[in-house]
Design an enzyme around this catalytic site. Structure first.
Site, mmCIF file in Angstrom:
data_model
loop_
_atom_site.group_PDB
_atom_site.id
_atom_site.type_symbol
_atom_site.label_atom_id
_atom_site.label_comp_id
_atom_site.label_asym_id
_atom_site.label_seq_id
_atom_site.Cartn_x
_atom_site.Cartn_y
_atom_site.Cartn_z
ATOM 1 C CE1 TYR A 123 39.287 10.813 -20.223
ATOM 2 C CE2 TYR A 123 37.486 9.960 -18.893
ATOM 3 C CZ TYR A 123 38.698 9.785 -19.531
ATOM 4 O OH TYR A 123 39.331 8.561 -19.480
ATOM 5 C CD GLU A 216 36.406 -6.888 2.390
ATOM 6 O OE1 GLU A 216 37.477 -6.599 1.828
ATOM 7 O OE2 GLU A 216 36.344 -7.588 3.413
ATOM 8 C CG ASP A 269 38.436 -10.715 3.002
ATOM 9 O OD1 ASP A 269 37.606 -11.641 2.980
ATOM 10 O OD2 ASP A 269 38.992 -10.263 1.976
#
Length: 382
Positions: A123, A216, A269
């Site tokens: 920013y 995870e 996963d």
């Protein structure tokens, strides 16, 4: 002053120095000043020219693998191949200017003895230099360019990691001059990992755990913390809610140094992205190859793996997405992927399927803890 400048300039000449250290502010300021002086010297020479900026190449073709001889840890690092940012090439001129803009901003931050996040820096640059910075990605890449040029870490530049990480379980933490925090009493939300690497380095830590479990997904971390799995299997839980940020990796490596006998096990996963997340903890990443290699740990794959699919109903398996296949292709091209991981990845591609950890809830909401306990007791991890 001349001697100091000469010593600070060695890092420009030594092409083997392809890593980024955490340096004191005065050394980083000196490196920025040397870069500016070198640039001005070329401009003021009898044959002035705009020089290119030599940056360590952060691409797969420049990556190498270090296999630990005395330890089980291997990691990715970058060799001495260079790329450039050039003002005279149309497609690189803005990137060239961005490097100087970010270095200027970092010098101001260091002089003010402040620290900022990458988002705060974006920013500030967006307001000060809107013609050159329009996205966070441009800022992130330019920061890595500056790291590659100056060979110092983001933290040394005054840029603080924006951490997403959490830790829970059998771990006592104490920040300097603060009260002890019992991570087993932090509930399902866990203890938030600070982005201040200096603070993480100075944490006092105690544990009676026997394992560290890297999770995870945030939702799975919450489930395990809520079920107090660390009371059944003495363990510490840690998550970065997906791909690991540098602060979470830093704390994991710090725990690994403090408790070297604790196995580190990953629960991800069964898909290429899950394996890629595990490999980032285990080996490091090419994109941050100059600084992230130092936080590599010998993480072992607990689950999900191919032999766990027998526990999951067929209707809970999903087809691989194009992004999955892209990640699989990238992983298979890596020199560091060990053979049993390659076999798992090849099985995913052959079946064209993926499985999420949540599919185990088919057996009941308390089954995940039993699944983990059984695999750990049987030492069923690779």
């Amino acid at each position: 002053m001349d001697d100091f400048c000469n010593s600070s300039m060695r890092f420009f000449a030594d092409q083997q120095l392809c890593y980024a250290d955490i340096l004191p502010p005065h050394e980083v300021r000196a490196r920025i000043q040397v870069a500016v002086l070198n640039f001005l010297k070329i401009l003021n020479s009898p044959d002035p020219a705009i020089s290119n900026l030599p940056l360590v190449n952060r691409k797969l073709s420049n990556s190498r693998v270090s296999q630990g001889m005395l330890t089980d840890v291997s990691w990715i690092f970058l060799s001495h191949s260079f790329c450039t940012r050039s003002l005279t090439r149309a497609n690189a001129s803005k990137a060239f200017i961005r490097v100087w803009k970010v270095m200027e901003m970092c010098l101001q931050i260091l002089l003010q003895e402040k620290r900022v996040t990458q988002r705060e820096l974006f920013y500030k640059l967006l307001c000060d230099s809107p013609d050159y910075f329009s996205s966070q990605l441009q800022v992130n890449r330019t920061i890595q360019d500056v790291v590659a040029l100056l060979r110092c870490s983001r933290y040394s530049l005054g840029i603080m990691a924006s951490s997403r990480g959490l830790v829970a379980g059998r771990l006592l933490l104490q920040e300097p001059n603060q009260e002890v925090v019992d991570c087993s009493a932090c509930g399902s939300s866990g203890y938030t990992i600070s982005g201040d690497l200096h603070l993480l380095e100075n944490l006092l830590m105690k544990t009676d755990a026997r394992y560290i479990i890297v999770v995870e997904k945030h939702a799975i971390f919450q489930r395990l913390a809520e079920d107090h799995i660390f009371n059944h299997i003495p363990s510490i839980l840690i998550t970065a809610k997906g791909y690991p940020d540098i602060a979470t990796r830093f704390l994991l490596h710090r725990m690994n140094r403090a408790f070297p006998d604790l196995p580190i096990l990953a629960l991800v996963d069964w898909n290429p992205a899950g394996l890629a997340i595990l490999c980032t903890y285990k080996f490091g990443s090419i994109g941050m190859g100059l600084e992230a290699y130092k936080y590599a740990c010998n993480v072992m794959w607990l689950g999900l793996r191919g032999d766990d699919l027998q526990l999951i109903p067929e209707q809970c398996l999903a087809p691989l997405k194009p992004r999955d296949l892209q990640i699989a292709k990238s992983l298979l091209s890596s020199k560091i992927l060990q053979e049993n991981y390659r076999e798992e990845l090849a099985l995913m591609v052959e079946r064209g399927q993926r499985a999420e950890i949540e599919a185990l809830f088919f057996h009941g909401y308390d089954y995940l803890g039993k699944f983990i306990e059984k695999k750990i007791v049987q030492a069923n991890y690779i």
